[in-house]
Design an enzyme around this catalytic site. Structure first.
Site, short mmCIF file in Angstrom:
data_model
loop_
_atom_site.label_atom_id
_atom_site.label_comp_id
_atom_site.label_asym_id
_atom_site.label_seq_id
_atom_site.Cartn_x
_atom_site.Cartn_y
_atom_site.Cartn_z
N SER A 184 0.79 -1.23 0.00
CA SER A 184 0.00 0.00 0.00
C SER A 184 0.83 1.28 0.00
O SER A 184 0.36 2.32 -0.45
CB SER A 184 -0.94 0.00 1.20
OG SER A 184 -0.20 -0.11 2.39
N HIS A 212 -5.28 -4.22 -1.40
CA HIS A 212 -5.17 -3.14 -2.39
C HIS A 212 -5.16 -3.66 -3.83
O HIS A 212 -5.09 -2.88 -4.77
CB HIS A 212 -3.90 -2.30 -2.13
CG HIS A 212 -4.06 -1.37 -0.98
ND1 HIS A 212 -4.63 -0.13 -1.10
CD2 HIS A 212 -3.75 -1.51 0.33
CE1 HIS A 212 -4.66 0.46 0.09
NE2 HIS A 212 -4.12 -0.36 0.97
N LYS A 243 -12.28 -1.29 0.84
CA LYS A 243 -11.53 -0.36 -0.01
C LYS A 243 -12.24 -0.21 -1.35
O LYS A 243 -13.23 0.48 -1.45
CB LYS A 243 -10.09 -0.83 -0.12
CG LYS A 243 -9.37 -0.58 1.21
CD LYS A 243 -7.97 -1.09 1.28
CE LYS A 243 -7.38 -0.70 2.64
NZ LYS A 243 -6.46 -1.69 3.18
C1 LIG Z 1 -6.44 -2.07 4.60
C2 LIG Z 1 -5.79 -3.37 4.73
C3 LIG Z 1 -6.31 -4.34 5.59
C4 LIG Z 1 -7.49 -4.06 6.49
O1 LIG Z 1 -8.69 -4.07 5.80
P1 LIG Z 1 -10.00 -3.48 6.49
O2 LIG Z 1 -11.12 -4.10 5.74
O3 LIG Z 1 -9.93 -2.00 6.35
O4 LIG Z 1 -9.98 -3.90 7.92
C5 LIG Z 1 -5.70 -5.58 5.63
N1 LIG Z 1 -4.62 -5.84 4.87
C6 LIG Z 1 -4.08 -4.93 4.05
C7 LIG Z 1 -2.90 -5.29 3.21
C8 LIG Z 1 -4.65 -3.66 3.94
O5 LIG Z 1 -4.11 -2.75 3.13
#
Ligand SMILES: *Cc1c(COP(=O)(O)O)cnc(C)c1O
Length: 395
Positions: A184, A212, A243
Site C-alpha cells: 500500500s 489493495h 476499499k
Molecule cells: C487495509 C488493509 C487491511 C485491512 O482491511 P479493512 O477491511 O480495512 O480492515 C488488511 N490488509 C491490508 C494489506 C490492507 O491494506
C-alpha cells in the site's frame, strides 16, 4: 502520589508523541467520501481515500443497502454459528467465490480481523510463518496470535525467501508464506509467480493479502492472483470489502476445505457478530456490478495513468508503483509534512507518509487516484503539486 485514574503513564507517552512531532488530530470528513470532499470545513480534492472505484457513495449500492435494511433490519443479531448466518451472507459468499474464481469464500467483518482470525486458525506449534518485511500491520498482528514460529524476508527479495526456505523448511511441519498482493505504501505488486514457484518447490503454502489488489488488478478487479493467472496455486487469498468495494468487511478465498475449517476455528466467525444486512446487500451489488462491466476498473486505470504521466512530466519522482497508487517521493520527514500541509492549504488533500510507517528519509505523499476523479480535478491537483513543489525546492 498521583491518582491512578489520571492515567499519568499514558499522558507521559502522549507528551513524547508531541516532542517527536508525530502527534496528530483526526481529520473530520463532513459528508460522503467522494473525489471532492468537505474536510474540517474546507472543500478539497481528495487524493487520500481507498475508495478506488467510487463505490462508497454509489447510488446502486445505497439502494441495495436500503433494501437490505427494509427486508432484514439493521443488525444480524448474532454470530454466524448461532443465528447470525443469514441467507444473504451465504449468497454473498457464493457471488464472491464466483467473482474470485475460487471454490469458496469465507466473509469476515473486516480485512483486519480476517487476518487476525485466519492466520492463527491455519498455523500452529511446529509450523513456520515466513512474511515479507513490508506486510500490513494486520498480518503482523495475525501472525502474533499464532503459535507458529515467525521470520521475515527482505521486501520482495526472492533470494532471501529461498535462503530461508532452504535453511528452515525441514525443521517444520507446515510452512506458510505470507505477502501483500499490492504494497500500500509504494503501490508495487508482489512477485507472486516467483513466490508460488518457490512455495511449490519447497512444499509451502501461500497466503496473499490482496486488500489493495482486489477491485484494482486482474479482470474487472479480480485481484493479483487473477492478474498473474495463478488460480488454484495460492492457498489463501485475502480481500477487503472496505476499499475498492466501498463498504466494510473482509474475506478469504480458497478451497472448500479452508471454508469448512474456518467455520469451526475462525475466531471472529465464532465470537463476533456477522456483517449487518445493509453492508452485505451493498457488497453483493458492488460485486455484481464488477462482474457485469469493466467500466469502473478501466476508468481507475485510465485516471491512474493520466495522473502519473502528468506528475512525471512535471519532474516528480513517483517511485515504482505498478498500480494507481502514486507515491510522490519527498525524503525528509519535516519537508514531507510541510508539503502535505501546503497542498491542503491550497485545496488538495494528500496524506504525508513518514517514519515509522516507511523507513527514515523516505517520506512521501501518497496519492490515491480513483475512478471517481474528473480530469479537471486531476489537472488541478497536478498544478497545485507543481506550485508547492517549486516553492519548496522539491522540483
Ligand atoms: C487495509 C488493509 C487491511 C485491512 O482491511 P479493512 O477491511 O480495512 O480492515 C488488511 N490488509 C491490508 C494489506 C490492507 O491494506
Amino acid at each position: 502520589m498521583s491518582n491512578v485514574h489520571e492515567l499519568q503513564f499514558i499522558k507521559d507517552q502522549i507528551e513524547d508523541l508531541k516532542k517527536d512531532g508525530v502527534y496528530r488530530k483526526l481529520p473530520v470528513l463532513e459528508g460522503a467520501n467522494e473525489s471532492e470532499i468537505l474536510l474540517n470545513g474546507k472543500k478539497v480534492i481528495n487524493l487520500s481515500s481507498n475508495n478506488y472505484l467510487g463505490f462508497a457513495n454509489h447510488p446502486k449500492l445505497k439502494e441495495a443497502a436500503i433494501k437490505g435494511v427494509e427486508e432484514y433490519g439493521v443488525g444480524s443479531g448474532a454470530v454466524r454459528t448461532i443465528v447470525g448466518n443469514m441467507d444473504i451472507h451465504e449468497e454473498l459468499e457464493k457471488t464472491l467465490a464466483e467473482f474470485k474464481r475460487e471454490e469458496a469464500v469465507m466473509v469476515y467483518q473486516s480485512g483486519f480481523n480476517c487476518n487476525a482470525g485466519t492466520i492463527q486458525a491455519i498455523t500452529g506449534k511446529g509450523d513456520l510463518i515466513i512474511s515479507d518485511e513490508l506486510n500490513h500491520a494486520s498480518i503482523i498482528d495475525g501472525a502474533r496470535l499464532s503459535r507458529a514460529d515467525k521470520t521475515v524476508y527482505k521486501h520482495a527479495d526472492m533470494k532471501d525467501l529461498e535462503r530461508i526456505l532452504k535453511e528452515k523448511r525441514d525443521q517444520y511441519t507446515n510452512v506458510l508464506i505470507i505477502t501483500d498482493g499490492v504494497f500500500s505504501m509504494d503501490g508495487d505488486i508482489a512477485p507472486l509467480p516467483e513466490i508460488v514457484e518457490l512455495a511449490e518447490k519447497y512444499k509451502a503454502m501461500t497466503y496473499v493479502d490482496d486488500a489493495h489488489g482486489s477491485g484494482v488488478l486482474g479482470e474487472s478487479g479480480r485481484g493479483t492472483v487473477d492478474h498473474f493467472g495463478l488460480h488454484g496455486r495460492v492457498d489463501f487469498t485475502i480481500g477487503t470489502l472496505s476499499k475498492a468495494i466501498g463498504v466494510v468487511g473482509g474475506y478469504v478465498a480458497g478451497s472448500n476445505t479452508m471454508k469448512e475449517w474456518l467455520s469451526h476455528r475462525g475466531r471472529p466467525i465464532l465470537f463476533s457478530t456477522s456483517l449487518p444486512p445493509a453492508a452485505v446487500c451493498a457488497i453483493s451489488e458492488a460485486v455484481k456490478l464488477l462482474m457485469s462491466t469493466t467500466e469502473f476498473t478501466d476508468k481507475l486505470w485510465e485516471n491512474g495513468r493520466y495522473f502519473k504521466d502528468r506528475m512525471k512530466e512535471a519532474g516528480f519522482d513517483i517511485g515504482n508503483s505498478g498500480t494507481p497508487i502514486t507515491p510522490v517521493m519527498v525524503g525528509e520527514e519535516e519537508v514531507t509534512m510541510k508539503f502535505s500541509k501546503g497542498l491542503l492549504d491550497r485545496g488538495v488533500f494528500v496524506s504525508g507518509i513518514v517514519f515509522p510507517t516507511v523507513p527514515k528519509g523516505t517520506g512521501r505523499l501518497r496519492c490515491m487516484v480513483t475512478a471517481g476523479h474528473t480530469k479537471e480535478q486531476l489537472d488541478q491537483a497536478v498544478e497545485t503539486f507543481v506550485s508547492v513543489g517549486k516553492e519548496m525546492g522539491v522540483i
